[in-house]
Design an enzyme around this catalytic site. Structure first.
Site, short mmCIF file in Angstrom:
data_model
loop_
_atom_site.label_atom_id
_atom_site.label_comp_id
_atom_site.label_asym_id
_atom_site.label_seq_id
_atom_site.Cartn_x
_atom_site.Cartn_y
_atom_site.Cartn_z
N LYS A 1 0.88 -1.18 0.00
CA LYS A 1 0.00 0.00 0.00
C LYS A 1 0.92 1.23 0.00
O LYS A 1 1.47 1.60 1.03
CB LYS A 1 -0.89 0.00 1.25
CG LYS A 1 -2.16 0.78 1.06
CD LYS A 1 -2.27 2.19 1.41
CE LYS A 1 -1.57 3.06 2.30
NZ LYS A 1 -1.55 4.46 1.80
N GLY B 1 -4.44 3.33 -2.02
CA GLY B 1 -5.59 3.77 -1.22
C GLY B 1 -5.13 4.60 -0.04
O GLY B 1 -3.94 4.88 0.13
N GLY C 1 -4.62 5.53 4.01
CA GLY C 1 -4.13 4.79 5.16
C GLY C 1 -5.25 4.31 6.06
O GLY C 1 -5.22 3.18 6.56
N VAL D 1 -7.24 1.33 3.42
CA VAL D 1 -6.42 0.23 2.91
C VAL D 1 -5.26 -0.09 3.87
O VAL D 1 -4.98 -1.27 4.15
CB VAL D 1 -5.89 0.56 1.50
CG1 VAL D 1 -4.92 -0.50 1.00
CG2 VAL D 1 -7.06 0.69 0.53
N GLY D 2 -4.61 0.95 4.38
CA GLY D 2 -3.49 0.72 5.31
C GLY D 2 -3.96 -0.01 6.55
O GLY D 2 -3.33 -0.99 6.99
N GLU E 1 9.57 2.04 10.80
CA GLU E 1 10.59 3.05 10.47
C GLU E 1 9.89 4.40 10.54
O GLU E 1 9.13 4.75 9.64
CB GLU E 1 11.14 2.81 9.06
CG GLU E 1 11.85 1.48 8.88
CD GLU E 1 13.20 1.42 9.57
OE1 GLU E 1 13.68 2.47 10.03
OE2 GLU E 1 13.75 0.32 9.67
N CYS F 1 13.77 11.60 6.51
CA CYS F 1 13.60 11.19 7.91
C CYS F 1 14.88 11.36 8.71
O CYS F 1 14.85 11.58 9.90
CB CYS F 1 13.08 9.77 7.99
SG CYS F 1 14.03 8.61 7.02
N GLU G 1 9.27 17.00 14.57
CA GLU G 1 9.77 16.74 13.22
C GLU G 1 9.07 17.71 12.27
O GLU G 1 7.84 17.74 12.19
CB GLU G 1 9.47 15.30 12.81
CG GLU G 1 10.03 14.97 11.44
CD GLU G 1 9.79 13.53 11.03
OE1 GLU G 1 8.64 13.08 11.12
OE2 GLU G 1 10.75 12.86 10.63
P1 NAD Z 1 2.11 8.92 7.27
O1 NAD Z 1 2.26 8.21 8.54
O2 NAD Z 1 1.08 9.97 7.17
O3 NAD Z 1 1.81 7.92 6.09
C1 NAD Z 1 2.67 6.83 5.82
C2 NAD Z 1 1.84 5.72 5.22
O4 NAD Z 1 0.96 5.23 6.21
C3 NAD Z 1 0.98 6.16 4.05
O5 NAD Z 1 0.95 5.14 3.08
C4 NAD Z 1 -0.38 6.31 4.71
O6 NAD Z 1 -1.45 6.17 3.80
C5 NAD Z 1 -0.35 5.19 5.71
N1 NAD Z 1 -1.27 5.32 6.84
C6 NAD Z 1 -1.78 6.44 7.40
N2 NAD Z 1 -2.60 6.13 8.43
C7 NAD Z 1 -2.61 4.78 8.52
C8 NAD Z 1 -3.27 3.85 9.38
N3 NAD Z 1 -4.10 4.24 10.34
N4 NAD Z 1 -3.04 2.54 9.19
C9 NAD Z 1 -2.19 2.11 8.25
N5 NAD Z 1 -1.55 2.94 7.38
C10 NAD Z 1 -1.76 4.26 7.53
O7 NAD Z 1 3.54 9.50 6.92
P2 NAD Z 1 3.94 10.36 5.64
O8 NAD Z 1 3.44 11.75 5.89
O9 NAD Z 1 3.55 9.66 4.40
O10 NAD Z 1 5.53 10.32 5.71
C11 NAD Z 1 6.26 11.18 6.49
C12 NAD Z 1 6.72 10.47 7.75
O11 NAD Z 1 7.44 9.30 7.41
C13 NAD Z 1 7.68 11.30 8.54
O12 NAD Z 1 7.37 11.20 9.91
C14 NAD Z 1 9.03 10.66 8.25
O13 NAD Z 1 10.00 10.86 9.20
C15 NAD Z 1 8.66 9.24 8.13
N6 NAD Z 1 9.68 8.52 7.39
C16 NAD Z 1 10.48 7.63 8.07
C17 NAD Z 1 11.48 6.96 7.40
C18 NAD Z 1 12.36 5.98 8.11
O14 NAD Z 1 12.92 5.12 7.46
N7 NAD Z 1 12.51 6.04 9.40
C19 NAD Z 1 11.66 7.16 6.05
C20 NAD Z 1 10.85 8.08 5.40
C21 NAD Z 1 9.85 8.74 6.09
#
Ligand code: NAD
Length: 473
Positions: free
Chosen positions: A170, A201, A203, A206-207, A245, A279, A379
């Site tokens: 996803k 989809g 989060g 689908v997530g 992560e 990140c 962050e």
């Molecule tokens: P996000 O948490 O909003 O979304 C990440 C993914 O999770 C998306 O695909 C989203 O649709 C899904 N998602 C959202 N709610 C969910 C739920 N309830 N259940 C399952 N899936 C769900 O994060 P973002 O805004 O896409 O990315 C930015 C964040 O990612 C920052 O905090 C960044 O630090 C982190 N990040 C971490 C790493 C690492 O390796 N540590 C790498 C890149 C980004």
């Protein structure tokens, strides 16, 4: 880049269960340029079922065969490097130079690293009278973010396939097109049906359905702390193994014997890479108090030299942020920083005069930042650097560790032993001394709220393997 209307399940592009669709916006033009299906829990059910059916045979394929598959995947991706780069620039605004240098080619390097790892991988070892076998963990559900959209997928897909797991992805709703392109390549490989599956989809739908699916053995998530906690919660009733992560608030610790100009220059580059949407970004710069004003002067000069604008131009170093929500959040955090006493040395929350369209935020350097203030603790995910002063190595370590996060960091010193000692005291999953080069096979992951589990290299494969002890008389 045209619309996509299918999901990828059981080796086929197939109609999604629902009728909804997601608009993909170009953050530089603020216009929709493609649509993808809005997947549903019903699509997740089908995808996980296909992956479960495919698992017994796929997990028994030889490592040599899976090595050939990964080699073919890397080669297939390489033929589309330019297309990947342009797609990522369009869907999340990475400047063409960064897309061509990192976003598109780095994932190929990661795939090839697993080709190498499979060459000599130890699938079993002996302990006394017991054979300990490493076996594929099962069906993997991967949920990925938008900042390095292809890289984050590949960091999960490559070790999962290498281990013999099957896979349901996803991708972020902001960046689904690079995932579709990857699945075009995967489809051309002719993998057995069900080994890889794609359900785009939101989060929340689908997530959540994927993380909480009883047919899942491993949930591998990259994203924010809030979403990561929800994934772990959804996976818990099924005792699904989880890898998280998450975010970071990394400190760049410049010691008093460091090459200050170089440390600030590289520090700015690490803070602003991918417009700060990284990140591992070194968003807190820690400088000895007697070097503070000089460091600010260097930081201002370097920050102001970053050309911001149209991400399709190779001269651009800073593109827009990936979405309006992200832009508004970053501007709000700059305002909060100022209201809590920080001084804007350059940049600020005002919209750039010459860029009326696009989600741009000026490269910003903030001085007089208190370690306990919002900007030092949150962050940001934008081109915003907080510069703080300290006295003595102990205080530097204390400020660096004064964070809920623990993902990455930097230390600068003319004395490697001293830098190593500070690096060892930092509570983070990785630290680079004197701007060390990125190592794509070193374990990558977090301490504290930056998550648990590791990606990359052999350690990344452990997340997708289970140990079986077979005792013999
Ligand atoms: P996000 O948490 O909003 O979304 C990440 C993914 O999770 C998306 O695909 C989203 O649709 C899904 N998602 C959202 N709610 C969910 C739920 N309830 N259940 C399952 N899936 C769900 O994060 P973002 O805004 O896409 O990315 C930015 C964040 O990612 C920052 O905090 C960044 O630090 C982190 N990040 C971490 C790493 C690492 O390796 N540590 C790498 C890149 C980004």
């Amino acid at each position: 880049m045209s619309d996509r209307t299918s999901v990828y399940i059981n080796g086929q592009w197939t109609a999604p269960a629902g009728n909804g669709r997601i608009a993909v916006e170009n953050p530089a033009t603020e216009s929709t340029f493609a649509y993808v299906p809005e997947g549903t829990a019903a699509d997740v059910d089908r995808a996980v079922a296909a992956a479960r059916d495919a698992f017994p045979a796929w997990s028994q394929t030889s490592p040599a065969y899976r090595r050939d598959v990964l080699q073919a995947l890397a080669d297939g991706m390489a033929t589309r490097t330019q297309e990947f780069a342009e797609t990522i620039t369009a869907e999340m605004g990475a400047p063409a130079g960064i897309a061509a240098a990192i976003q598109a080619p780095l994932p190929q390097t990661i795939v090839r690293s697993y080709v190498d790892i499979l060459e000599n991988f130890e699938w079993s070892y002996e302990v006394g009278n017991t054979l300990v076998a490493r076996e594929a963990a099962g069906v993997v559900g991967a949920i990925t973010p938008w900042n390095y959209p292809l890289h984050q997928i590949i960091c999960k897909l490559s070790p999962a396939l290498a281990a013999g797991c099957t896979f349901v992805l996803k991708p972020s709703e902001l960046t689904p097109l690079s995932a579709y392109l990857l699945f075009d390549v995967l489809h051309e490989l002719g993998l057995p049906p069900g080994v890889v599956n794609l359900v785009p989809g939101y989060g929340s739908e689908v997530g959540a359905a994927l993380a909480g699916h009883p047919g899942l053995d491993v949930a591998s998530f990259t994203g924010s702390v809030a979403s990561g906690a929800k994934v772990a919660e959804a996976a818990a009733p099924n005792i699904t193994r989880v890898t998280l992560e998450l975010g970071g608030k990394s400190a760049n610790v410049i010691l008093d014997d460091a090459d200050l100009k170089l440390a600030v220059k590289i520090g700015i580059a690490k803070a602003f890479l991918n417009c700060g949407q990284t990140c591992t970004a070194w968003t807190r710069m820690l400088v000895p108090s007697h070097m503070y004003e000089e460091a600010l002067q260097f930081a201002t000069g370097f920050a102001e030299s970053y050309i911001m604008g149209d991400p399709t131009l190779t001269t651009t170093k800073l593109g827009p942020l990936a979405s309006k929500a992200q832009r508004d959040k970053v501007r709000g955090l700059i305002d909060t920083a100022v209201s809590e006493g920080a001084r804007v040395v350059t940049g600020g929350s005002a919209a750039p005069d010459d860029l009326p369209v696009g989600y741009y935020v000026r490269p910003t350097v903030l001085a007089d930042v208190r370690p306990d203030s919002t900007i030092a603790q949150t962050e940001v995910f934008g081109p915003v650097l907080a510069v703080m002063s300290y006295d003595g190595d102990d205080e530097a370590v204390a400020i660096a560790n004064d964070s809920d996060y623990g993902l990455h960091g930097g230390v600068w010193s003319a004395d490697i032993d001293r830098a190593m000692s500070v690096a060892r005291r930092m509570r983070t999953g990785s630290v680079d001394i004197n701007g060390a080069a990125y190592n794509p096979i070193a374990p990558f992951g977090g301490y504290k709220k930056s998550g648990y589990g590791r990606e990359l290299g052999a350690a990344g494969m452990d997340e997708y393997l289970s140990l079986k002890s077979i005792g013999r008389p």
